[in-house]
Write a protein that holds these residues in place. Sequence first.
Motif, mmCIF file in Angstrom:
data_model
loop_
_atom_site.group_PDB
_atom_site.id
_atom_site.type_symbol
_atom_site.label_atom_id
_atom_site.label_comp_id
_atom_site.label_asym_id
_atom_site.label_seq_id
_atom_site.Cartn_x
_atom_site.Cartn_y
_atom_site.Cartn_z
ATOM 1 N N ASP A 192 0.382 -4.034 0.182
ATOM 2 C CA ASP A 192 0.786 -3.882 1.577
ATOM 3 C C ASP A 192 1.745 -2.721 1.680
ATOM 4 O O ASP A 192 2.699 -2.631 0.901
ATOM 5 C CB ASP A 192 1.454 -5.161 2.061
ATOM 6 C CG ASP A 192 0.459 -6.316 2.117
ATOM 7 O OD1 ASP A 192 -0.406 -6.273 3.001
ATOM 8 O OD2 ASP A 192 0.542 -7.219 1.257
ATOM 9 N N ALA A 193 1.516 -1.856 2.647
ATOM 10 C CA ALA A 193 2.387 -0.689 2.763
ATOM 11 C C ALA A 193 2.587 -0.299 4.221
ATOM 12 O O ALA A 193 1.696 -0.456 5.054
ATOM 13 C CB ALA A 193 1.802 0.489 1.994
ATOM 14 N N VAL A 194 3.792 0.195 4.506
ATOM 15 C CA VAL A 194 4.113 0.710 5.844
ATOM 16 C C VAL A 194 4.815 2.051 5.673
ATOM 17 O O VAL A 194 5.261 2.398 4.577
ATOM 18 C CB VAL A 194 5.036 -0.261 6.626
ATOM 19 C CG1 VAL A 194 4.345 -1.604 6.827
ATOM 20 C CG2 VAL A 194 6.373 -0.443 5.928
ATOM 21 N N ALA A 195 4.904 2.786 6.780
ATOM 22 C CA ALA A 195 5.601 4.078 6.735
ATOM 23 C C ALA A 195 6.997 3.928 7.314
ATOM 24 O O ALA A 195 7.179 3.329 8.371
ATOM 25 C CB ALA A 195 4.813 5.118 7.525
ATOM 26 N N ALA A 196 7.983 4.472 6.605
ATOM 27 C CA ALA A 196 9.346 4.544 7.146
ATOM 28 C C ALA A 196 9.387 5.681 8.174
ATOM 29 O O ALA A 196 8.478 6.505 8.226
ATOM 30 C CB ALA A 196 10.343 4.803 6.020
ATOM 31 N N PRO A 197 10.455 5.735 9.013
ATOM 32 C CA PRO A 197 10.510 6.777 10.038
ATOM 33 C C PRO A 197 10.440 8.201 9.470
ATOM 34 O O PRO A 197 9.959 9.100 10.143
ATOM 35 C CB PRO A 197 11.865 6.530 10.719
ATOM 36 C CG PRO A 197 12.146 5.088 10.504
ATOM 37 C CD PRO A 197 11.552 4.760 9.155
ATOM 38 N N ASP A 198 10.890 8.409 8.255
ATOM 39 C CA ASP A 198 10.835 9.757 7.690
ATOM 40 C C ASP A 198 9.486 10.042 7.037
ATOM 41 O O ASP A 198 9.305 11.093 6.420
ATOM 42 C CB ASP A 198 11.971 9.982 6.683
ATOM 43 C CG ASP A 198 11.837 9.086 5.451
ATOM 44 O OD1 ASP A 198 10.924 8.222 5.429
ATOM 45 O OD2 ASP A 198 12.652 9.230 4.530
ATOM 46 N N GLY A 199 8.533 9.097 7.123
ATOM 47 C CA GLY A 199 7.214 9.310 6.559
ATOM 48 C C GLY A 199 7.069 8.776 5.137
ATOM 49 O O GLY A 199 5.953 8.726 4.609
ATOM 50 N N THR A 200 8.171 8.388 4.502
ATOM 51 C CA THR A 200 8.076 7.808 3.159
ATOM 52 C C THR A 200 7.260 6.515 3.236
ATOM 53 O O THR A 200 7.476 5.689 4.116
ATOM 54 C CB THR A 200 9.487 7.497 2.605
ATOM 55 O OG1 THR A 200 10.260 8.691 2.619
ATOM 56 C CG2 THR A 200 9.404 6.946 1.176
ATOM 57 N N ALA A 208 6.585 8.001 -1.929
ATOM 58 C CA ALA A 208 6.467 6.549 -1.731
ATOM 59 C C ALA A 208 7.444 5.809 -2.621
ATOM 60 O O ALA A 208 7.884 6.318 -3.660
ATOM 61 C CB ALA A 208 5.038 6.101 -2.042
ATOM 62 N N ILE A 209 7.782 4.604 -2.167
ATOM 63 C CA ILE A 209 8.646 3.716 -2.939
ATOM 64 C C ILE A 209 7.952 2.366 -3.025
ATOM 65 O O ILE A 209 7.489 1.832 -2.006
ATOM 66 C CB ILE A 209 10.022 3.549 -2.245
ATOM 67 C CG1 ILE A 209 10.712 4.906 -2.095
ATOM 68 C CG2 ILE A 209 10.895 2.572 -3.006
ATOM 69 C CD1 ILE A 209 11.983 4.848 -1.267
ATOM 70 N N GLY A 210 7.858 1.837 -4.221
ATOM 71 C CA GLY A 210 7.351 0.476 -4.384
ATOM 72 C C GLY A 210 8.533 -0.476 -4.428
ATOM 73 O O GLY A 210 9.450 -0.303 -5.227
ATOM 74 N N LEU A 211 8.546 -1.434 -3.521
ATOM 75 C CA LEU A 211 9.643 -2.410 -3.473
ATOM 76 C C LEU A 211 9.147 -3.752 -3.994
ATOM 77 O O LEU A 211 8.115 -4.250 -3.530
ATOM 78 C CB LEU A 211 10.143 -2.560 -2.036
ATOM 79 C CG LEU A 211 10.770 -1.303 -1.427
ATOM 80 C CD1 LEU A 211 10.968 -1.475 0.070
ATOM 81 C CD2 LEU A 211 12.100 -0.997 -2.117
#
Lengths: 593, 593
Positions: free
Chosen positions: B377-385, B342-345
């Motif tokens: 709030d979180a979403v998944a990127a296409p690679d699952g990250t 995961a990445i926190g932005l």
Amino acid sequence: MRTSIATVSLSGSLTEKLTAASRAGFDGVEIFENDLLASPLTPEEIRARCADLGLTIDLYQPMRDIEAVPADEFARNLRRARHKFELMHRLGADTVLVCSSVSPLAVDDDALAAEQLHQLADLAQDFGIRVAYEALAWGRHVSTYDHAWRIVETAAHPTLGTCLDSFHILSRGSDVKGIEDIPGEKIFFLQLADAPLLAMDVLQWSRHYRCFPGQGGFDVAGLVRHVLRTGYAGPLSLEVFNDVFRQAEAGPTAVDAHRSLLVLQEAVGAAALPRPVVPTGVAFAELVTPDTEPVSALLTALGFARTARHRTKPVDLWQQGEARILVNTGPSVPRGGTQLAAIGLQSPDPAAAAERAEALLAPVLPRRRAPEDAPLDAVAAPDGTELFFCGSDRWRTDFEHLAHTPAATDVHRIDHLALTQPWHHFDEATLFHRSVLGLHPQESVDVADPYGLLRSRAVTNADGSVRIALTVGAAPTDDTVRAQHIALATDDVIAAARRFREAGGHLLPVPANYHDDLAARYDLTDEELKTYRDLGILYDRDAYGVFRHCYTQTVGRVFFELVQRDDGYRGYGAQNAPVRLAAQHAMKAVTGG
Amino acid sequence: MRTSIATVSLSGSLTEKLTAASRAGFDGVEIFENDLLASPLTPEEIRARCADLGLTIDLYQPMRDIEAVPADEFARNLRRARHKFELMHRLGADTVLVCSSVSPLAVDDDALAAEQLHQLADLAQDFGIRVAYEALAWGRHVSTYDHAWRIVETAAHPTLGTCLDSFHILSRGSDVKGIEDIPGEKIFFLQLADAPLLAMDVLQWSRHYRCFPGQGGFDVAGLVRHVLRTGYAGPLSLEVFNDVFRQAEAGPTAVDAHRSLLVLQEAVGAAALPRPVVPTGVAFAELVTPDTEPVSALLTALGFARTARHRTKPVDLWQQGEARILVNTGPSVPRGGTQLAAIGLQSPDPAAAAERAEALLAPVLPRRRAPEDAPLDAVAAPDGTELFFCGSDRWRTDFEHLAHTPAATDVHRIDHLALTQPWHHFDEATLFHRSVLGLHPQESVDVADPYGLLRSRAVTNADGSVRIALTVGAAPTDDTVRAQHIALATDDVIAAARRFREAGGHLLPVPANYHDDLAARYDLTDEELKTYRDLGILYDRDAYGVFRHCYTQTVGRVFFELVQRDDGYRGYGAQNAPVRLAAQHAMKAVTGG
């Protein structure tokens, strides 16, 4: 002639590449700078490794953006060159490749280019190094071989010569006759690559799509003939940038590469190989299976009978007309179950055929036979299929005749065999079948599978009595276990299909939509159409004739096709392949197979 | 606007394609003839299936080689057309695509083409069907949209109109302004595809390399603006032939496809989406691991300290400067061990960022939190990250502060994150990061790995405080477990590397040959070079500044990089990546990792 290969043509670490090149029989290598930079070995260790492996280092490459630049830039270039010459000295490499400049600093001034190359050659001479100047097809001011040669001629330095590269010359469509105007001793190096004929940006084409000579569309042999007439005595060296080869295992790629140079040398008369012996028919196809039951049931329903069994091995011969299928329960069977493991090819001279195959680096197979068995010469194709060269029917004397006679006479011979090739080795397979077996490659066609595009290319002998269809996915998938198949020739596909069904066989169901479309495309009678619908028969026409065919269910990795060619139809029903593939996927989805 | 997709754009059986299109939110489909022919469903069943799935059948395609042919040929074509119109009637499709002829029988006679298309439209009218005539870029006599329109205008038939296709128009570089001369009601259909800007044969380009709008180099939005000005009221429909999409799972491809149309509609002002909220920094990177020991040792040696632990979850916060790494032992870890999950932005408006992501079809993740935790709030990127949008430091209130202070102050923040993308989804990843996060894609670069070529493309925000490097293999390999990495920014890479080593850390060894080459390329002092050699520091320059960097060993799938950017260097040291990759492969070969 000596053969060489650029390390960039092979996958892996530098030492993996060197090992593969040596094992495949190359005499030398071109060391690509990036391979050296990434290697933990010192130049001295690389030199020693090459010596151990019997490889010379024929070229170090490349130097870029050297010539026709402002004086201060050239001073920096000479400084860089000195470093590289010191490195080459440690490496024991005596020729350096200098590519024509692509730098925005380069000016369009041949005299300056010649003068600076002269200075570079002076420096190289101190290190005992020769400079080979080559025109890149996308060079900023120098992009043709004759232009590069004029500059070399002007520079007139004993350690400055030119390097010719078949890709750069042929991709620009240059006239290759002019090569003969260059004195052979001034051609310091010859790099060879072929490429498919693509209309695309030449830099991308060069960097990603080169292939080995004979695998693409260039007349590489024609170019080499001109080079040889100059008296060129250096190596034939392969420099191939290819995305697929970068991934493929280095060992098989190196073998493929070296084979391409052997074929090329034969073509230009620089080497004599045993003559090709073109097979004249298919003696048998051999299935290996862990369980004879489903195969036997299928063959029986097709009208074959088990007519003989091998005297010493667990192999049965099934026959109908001249179609012969061996069913072998001996070897261990890889995942996927029953598969097509071997092909017997009728050969007018099996020993000579095997000799040529061996000369062209095909692995010769040990003769797995009892002392009393007839000798059979066999080699492995790149996909692992065993190819037996059968001189007469003598191989059948190893089989003990059984009293059975075929239940039918619909099938008279094997029409063709379809072999799925491993990803990475499609072009290799074509070159193998062409050069080793003397078969003619047909046009390559794209076939849409529901889960990915396939490419298919047939290789045949002149009278069509040997036809092998080679198929590969356009990119690798997890679905590595694709089916192989055996197509059986009949003069009456309708009767054969009916008989098969009456005998309890299951034909692949064909969607009604397909036959609706046939009605739209062709002027077929209602009765004819109804028959095709009932039996699942597919239909195609080409400029010559008509093709009707149908498929059995799949056993393990193998299925059968019944085909009727009328009026000289030449194809393989590729137009219908997407329908067949979709139906096979649908069956798998149902049966979980 | 209504959205539609051609079944040829997706992988699988017809029903798989329809299901994927429906789930991704498309309103309709174009049914590609081959998909229908290969389907076991009758036209009526397909119609019912589409109705169940909420899909209209917007187009049936294609009809080919219809017009400008001799009378007897045209009679056959009309016969074929009647069959197809009957089929379309059963299917409930009311528009048919007619591509301009590529037949050798076609003549260059616009009047004849118009007359025959008029006759075809007459027949179609009897079935309630509209004919949309489209210029193929490689049509024999009609290859431009304005030419096709002139013929349609001449034919002057109410059920004859034109179909515009962005690929055919933009690949020829046609002037798109002329589109506005066509009355909107005569544009019966609009097909959209983008493509990378390749100089290659247009037929091959079209058949293999199309991509979704915004993934290639065409100004598809510009074209659509012109079309909308005509009053066109039909769907925006994607027709994309692509070798990769043919293999990829249909579900994700359909989502990607639909996202591209949403972004396109936003660009042309045809749909309002929640505005993009560009992230302003990296709040944290989160590793999941089955074993904290090796990760903790590595972070400690890098100078990080475990400064806090989560109140309710097995998550530790490690910190140094503004670089924060979460180490999570909660979730099950897939094969390959420790990974960047995961990445926190940092986001000026997390709720709005998540809202836009959701509107653009990014899967919104359930908030795995205890009742007292700060909402994230979180979403998944296409690679699952997983991408978390962090509005402030409030997320840190979920963590209980520990007394530790970082051992060092060398690292001040995360410079960039490098994520390996799954094969099949590279262009999707770029479009996702651009459209969902508002990041800017940089140039794509090729990187030579010893075992295959890689493509790499960074996406960044304007001030470079968020940089993500997306990497993919040029073709899939078995080596699916490639490493991800976290690059840590330092102002003194030499000091940071020394400290790391003194603390017991292992830097990736860099071959001496690499540093010899640095000496040849750059005017570095002997002392500087010696330091780089000792520590394994790599060096690069671009037009702006200098980049120095080094790598740690790999833990599971993750390694760290220490990077120092001077004078505004913008790149990522891609030039050095082959050396790094070779060294990593060599380490694996030794450790068996």
